[in-house]
Design an enzyme around this catalytic site. Sequence first.
Site, PDB file in Angstrom:
ATOM      1  CG  ASP A  27      34.083  -5.945 -21.749  1.00  0.00           C
ATOM      2  OD1 ASP A  27      34.057  -5.952 -20.806  1.00  0.00           O
ATOM      3  OD2 ASP A  27      34.574  -6.661 -22.548  1.00  0.00           O
ATOM      4  CG  LEU A  28      27.643  -4.591 -20.836  1.00  0.00           C
ATOM      5  CD1 LEU A  28      26.260  -4.786 -20.865  1.00  0.00           C
ATOM      6  CD2 LEU A  28      27.790  -3.461 -19.641  1.00  0.00           C
ATOM      7  CG  ASP A  70      29.769  -7.540 -23.841  1.00  0.00           C
ATOM      8  OD1 ASP A  70      30.479  -7.433 -24.946  1.00  0.00           O
ATOM      9  OD2 ASP A  70      30.163  -8.215 -22.987  1.00  0.00           O
TER      10      ASP A  70
END
Length: 229
Positions: free
Chosen positions: A169-170, A212
């Site tokens: 994920d970001l 994300d």
Amino acid sequence: EMERDKFKRILDAARDTVLMFEVGDFPCIYANDGASLEFGYSREEWLDLTLDQLQDNTARAETMERLGAVLKGNRVSDTIDTEFLHKDGGKVPVRVFMQCFQEPVGNELLVCFVTNITDYVEQTAALEYQSLHDGLTGLPNRTLFRDRLSHAVANARRFGEEVGVFMMDLDRFKEVNDTLGHHVGDALLQQVGQVLTGVLRETDTVARLGGDEFAVLIENTRGLESLIG
């Protein structure tokens, strides 16, 4: 003769294609005006064609298999979704209603009522694509990723290989949305998808699972070293 002429005028007025073939080698003995408009053959050209010439090998085999049940009397009629060849060589998705009948004096005939279903096929394909892909990035979604992962694991067990799966994920993605706006966050997600896709093989899968979160599936691996390399 008057009744036959009246019958032909009615068929010529139909929007759909109406074709008639003699059972056996299936030469075309009648085609209405709609057939010429839809597939580009003139009336004279239709009479030089057979049912076989209107389809490629794959479509022809399926049609003849379904038609066999009608010819044997197992069904009075049948309907099949298939493809016919246009005069220019293009393939036209069609729905064909087939029915055989015996002339009072003469041969057994096959009548085909043919409807162009291009719009239906395109809409179905679009809906299927939407159900399996993320609307923002165009990447496979969670459903398609699970399906591909299942197939990859089955193949790996069969051929003695391994499968690599990365989940990511970001960091601080929420701050991007909150400070720069969701349009910037969306553009960032799209760019991340493009970067991940660009560094992998065509046989690998990059998916957006939601928010994300992204996942990467790498097939035909032989250990962690090959994944890192």
